[in-house]
Design an enzyme around this catalytic site. Structure first.
Site, PDB file in Angstrom:
ATOM      1  NE  ARG A 199       0.890   9.953  10.412  1.00 11.58           N
ATOM      2  CZ  ARG A 199       0.459   8.885   9.739  1.00 11.58           C
ATOM      3  NH1 ARG A 199      -0.710   8.376   9.998  1.00 11.58           N
ATOM      4  NH2 ARG A 199       1.201   8.352   8.791  1.00 11.58           N
ATOM      5  NE  ARG A 236      -6.605   4.165   5.672  1.00  9.33           N
ATOM      6  CZ  ARG A 236      -5.619   4.549   6.468  1.00  9.33           C
ATOM      7  NH1 ARG A 236      -5.779   4.608   7.750  1.00  9.33           N
ATOM      8  NH2 ARG A 236      -4.442   4.910   5.969  1.00  9.33           N
ATOM      9  CB  CYS A 243      -4.485  10.870  12.023  1.00  7.33           C
ATOM     10  SG  CYS A 243      -2.819  10.382  12.357  1.00  7.33           S
ATOM     11  NE  ARG A 283      -1.500  12.612   8.621  1.00  7.43           N
ATOM     12  CZ  ARG A 283      -0.383  13.020   8.109  1.00  7.43           C
ATOM     13  NH1 ARG A 283       0.307  12.224   7.336  1.00  7.43           N
ATOM     14  NH2 ARG A 283       0.092  14.203   8.350  1.00  7.43           N
ATOM     15  CG  ASP A 304       3.298   1.416   9.423  1.00  6.17           C
ATOM     16  OD1 ASP A 304       2.903   2.220  10.282  1.00  6.17           O
ATOM     17  OD2 ASP A 304       3.375   1.708   8.210  1.00  6.17           O
ATOM     18  CE  LYS A 336      -1.694   1.676   4.020  1.00  3.30           C
ATOM     19  NZ  LYS A 336      -1.336   3.100   4.149  1.00  3.30           N
TER      20      LYS A 336
HETATM   21  C1  UD1 Z   1       4.553   6.902   6.420  1.00  2.00           C
HETATM   22  C2  UD1 Z   1       3.686   5.695   6.194  1.00  2.00           C
HETATM   23  C3  UD1 Z   1       3.119   5.187   7.521  1.00  2.00           C
HETATM   24  C4  UD1 Z   1       4.262   4.928   8.500  1.00  2.00           C
HETATM   25  C5  UD1 Z   1       5.174   6.136   8.613  1.00  2.00           C
HETATM   26  C6  UD1 Z   1       6.417   5.874   9.441  1.00  2.00           C
HETATM   27  C7  UD1 Z   1       2.830   6.076   3.979  1.00  2.00           C
HETATM   28  C8  UD1 Z   1       1.659   6.398   3.116  1.00  2.00           C
HETATM   29  N1  UD1 Z   1       2.625   6.065   5.295  1.00  2.00           N
HETATM   30  O1  UD1 Z   1       3.718   7.910   6.985  1.00  2.00           O
HETATM   31  O2  UD1 Z   1       2.418   3.987   7.286  1.00  2.00           O
HETATM   32  O3  UD1 Z   1       3.723   4.660   9.776  1.00  2.00           O
HETATM   33  O4  UD1 Z   1       5.606   6.569   7.308  1.00  2.00           O
HETATM   34  O5  UD1 Z   1       7.137   4.817   8.914  1.00  2.00           O
HETATM   35  O6  UD1 Z   1       3.897   5.783   3.487  1.00  2.00           O
HETATM   36  N2  UD1 Z   1       6.843  14.582  10.779  1.00  2.00           N
HETATM   37  C9  UD1 Z   1       6.994  15.911  11.115  1.00  2.00           C
HETATM   38  N3  UD1 Z   1       6.774  16.843  10.148  1.00  2.00           N
HETATM   39  C10 UD1 Z   1       6.398  16.526   8.876  1.00  2.00           C
HETATM   40  C11 UD1 Z   1       6.262  15.178   8.546  1.00  2.00           C
HETATM   41  C12 UD1 Z   1       6.483  14.222   9.523  1.00  2.00           C
HETATM   42  O7  UD1 Z   1       7.316  16.228  12.253  1.00  2.00           O
HETATM   43  O8  UD1 Z   1       6.209  17.431   8.066  1.00  2.00           O
HETATM   44  C13 UD1 Z   1       7.055  13.533  11.820  1.00  2.00           C
HETATM   45  C14 UD1 Z   1       5.785  12.754  12.137  1.00  2.00           C
HETATM   46  O9  UD1 Z   1       4.966  13.433  13.055  1.00  2.00           O
HETATM   47  C15 UD1 Z   1       6.357  11.486  12.708  1.00  2.00           C
HETATM   48  C16 UD1 Z   1       7.658  11.294  11.905  1.00  2.00           C
HETATM   49  O10 UD1 Z   1       7.927  12.552  11.303  1.00  2.00           O
HETATM   50  O11 UD1 Z   1       6.679  11.660  14.061  1.00  2.00           O
HETATM   51  C17 UD1 Z   1       7.587  10.253  10.808  1.00  2.00           C
HETATM   52  O12 UD1 Z   1       6.435  10.472  10.032  1.00  2.00           O
HETATM   53  P1  UD1 Z   1       6.418  10.273   8.462  1.00  2.00           P
HETATM   54  O13 UD1 Z   1       7.601   9.462   8.051  1.00  2.00           O
HETATM   55  O14 UD1 Z   1       6.187  11.570   7.802  1.00  2.00           O
HETATM   56  O15 UD1 Z   1       5.105   9.398   8.294  1.00  2.00           O
HETATM   57  P2  UD1 Z   1       4.202   9.423   7.026  1.00  2.00           P
HETATM   58  O16 UD1 Z   1       5.052   9.722   5.843  1.00  2.00           O
HETATM   59  O17 UD1 Z   1       2.996  10.241   7.291  1.00  2.00           O
END
Ligand code: UD1
Length: 421
Positions: free
Chosen positions: A121, A400, A116, A92, A308, A22
């Site tokens: 996030r 999902r 969420c 998201r 995950d 996914k």
């Molecule tokens: C992706 C995955 C999700 C997985 C996560 C971590 C997808 C569609 N989803 O989510 O399944 O759980 O990676 O492996 O691929 N952060 C910030 N600022 C930002 C962006 C992120 O502070 O602008 C922080 C988040 O709050 C979190 C950390 O970075 O604490 C990691 O998040 P991130 O890697 O961005 O997760 P996603 O990409 O949303």
């Protein structure tokens, strides 16, 4: 609304094939926005999230067609459009269209995802990075509006956190920018490598594949892609943990064991016997049944233990012989499954970002509620291992991310079905 009913306590046995990932399918679908024409994506899982992404693409004039696991995406008639709140709040990953739309159309409008179930996030890293590439980003009425007056310009960007989707968004924006972009502290999850490989196949120039520094030399145009989605390592891990929790034995096929290294190491530490081939993993009980050893995990960015698969590992540890420490370092609120696991008899204590799990000799079925995607799969694992009936409500979360979940578990001998609430 459907609920999932499980008659637990049966040892799972047999083979289960893994679907496409996914979290790779979503960015790869978004990446088709970068080049006009007909793209072909193979091994796409048929999930609520992939359907949502294609629905969002439809709002941008993109046509798509499913033929089994092959999805044809035609971006010839791409036009301006927005990712509305109704879609983004259910997924998201809709933010993944920001980078490609900014690069190709010079404009993108995406609703802010909001909070969420597993934490705040934010997406400030996506926005800051796009601004460094020369885009103007404006937050208004719950939307982020990205506009550019000219082609995006290469820049040096350092992510304060190696965010997976921010890395994907910024690489997609940079491939069509003018000049070179250096993305430091980039995430290096296999799904990102899958995206990089797709972009390379489309004619992009990217160095540093699989590393945390990606150097992108922008090109003026790309060609349509013909690309394969990698196997879902989280789905593979979920089935391994489910087989382990029921005391069963089995084989996960169509997977990439290399992507599961952190989990396999932990499973071996519990005493389970793990055998790997090029595209399968076999799990067996130890010769002398001594019970599962308690093992600690700390979630980390890849190649560390994945967040995950944290909830699912916790479900296994509720059945181990001593105390296991489970530390969540990626998301601040990812223990929503704990009170539900406790309803099944699990002994878990939370202190800050750490859960202490004391193994019990057995769980007992109960009614529980799914709260997010991976929390739900930990409840399925616990329900399969528990004696008696478990009913899981709000299973739309599971839909999902797990293709043919009921069929796949039934194929392993589980007694599991969906019912109207
Ligand atoms: C992706 C995955 C999700 C997985 C996560 C971590 C997808 C569609 N989803 O989510 O399944 O759980 O990676 O492996 O691929 N952060 C910030 N600022 C930002 C962006 C992120 O502070 O602008 C922080 C988040 O709050 C979190 C950390 O970075 O604490 C990691 O998040 P991130 O890697 O961005 O997760 P996603 O990409 O949303």
């Amino acid at each position: 609304m459907d609920k999932l009913v499980i008659e637990g306590g049966k040892k799972l046995h047999g083979e289960v094939p893994v679907s496409g990932a996914k979290n790779a399918a979503l960015p790869l679908i978004a990446a088709t926005l970068l080049a006009p024409g007909v793209h072909i994506l193979h091994n796409v899982p048929d999930l609520r999230d992939t359907r949502t992404m294609l629905k969002l693409m439809g709002q941008l004039g993109v046509q798509s067609r499913w033929d089994g696991a092959v999805v044809t995406v035609d971006t010839t008639h791409l036009h301006h459009g927005e990712a509305p709140y109704e879609l983004v709040k259910t997924m998201r990953a809709s933010v993944l269209v920001l980078g490609p739309l900014a690069a190709r159309l010079g404009a993108a409008r995406v609703s802010l995802p909001g909070g969420c179930a597993i934490g705040a996030r934010p997406i400030e890293l996506h926005i800051k990075g796009l601004e460094q590439l020369g885009a103007r980003c404006c937050l208004e009425n719950g939307y982020v509006d990205v506009t550019t007056t000219k082609r995006l310009q290469g820049a040096e960007i350092c992510l304060t956190v190696p965010s997976v989707t921010a890395t994907e968004n910024l690489v997609m924006a940079a491939v069509l920018a003018e000049g070179t972009t250096v993305l430091k502290n980039a995430a290096k999850e296999p799904e990102i490598t899958n995206l990089v490989d797709m972009l390379l196949g489309m004619g992009a120039h990217i160095e540093g594949r699989e590393s945390d520094v990606l150097t992108v030399h922008g090109v003026s145009r790309l060609r349509p892609a013909d690309c394969r989605i990698i196997p879902d390592r989280i789905e593979a891990g979920t089935y391994l943990l489910a087989i382990a929790a029921t005391g069963g034995e089995g084989r996960i096929t169509h997977c990439n064991p290399g992507h599961l290294a952190a989990l396999l190491e932990k499973l071996r530490a519990t005493g389970l016997v793990i055998e790997e081939s090029e595209d399968s993993v076999t799990i067996k009980q130890p010769a002398a049944a001594k019970g599962l050893r308690s093992v600690d995990i700390t979630t980390r960015p890849y190649p560390g233990y994945p967040t995950d698969l944290q909830a699912q590992f916790m479900a296994l540890m509720t059945l181990a012989n001593e105390e296991s420490t489970i530390k969540e370092t990626i998301f601040e609120n990812r223990f929503m499954h704990v009170p539900e696991l406790q309803r099944l008899g699990a002994m878990i204590r939370i202190e800050g970002n750490t859960a202490f799990v004391t193994g019990t000799t057995g769980l007992a079925g109960a009614k529980v509620m799914a709260t997010d995607l991976r929390a739900s799969s930990s409840l399925v694992i616990a329900g399969l291992a528990a004696r008696g009936r478990t009913e899981i409500s709000r299973i739309y979360h599971l839909e999902r991310g797990y293709e043919y979940l009921v069929e796949k578990f039934s194929g392993l001998g589980a007694v599991i079905w969906k019912e109207k609430e």
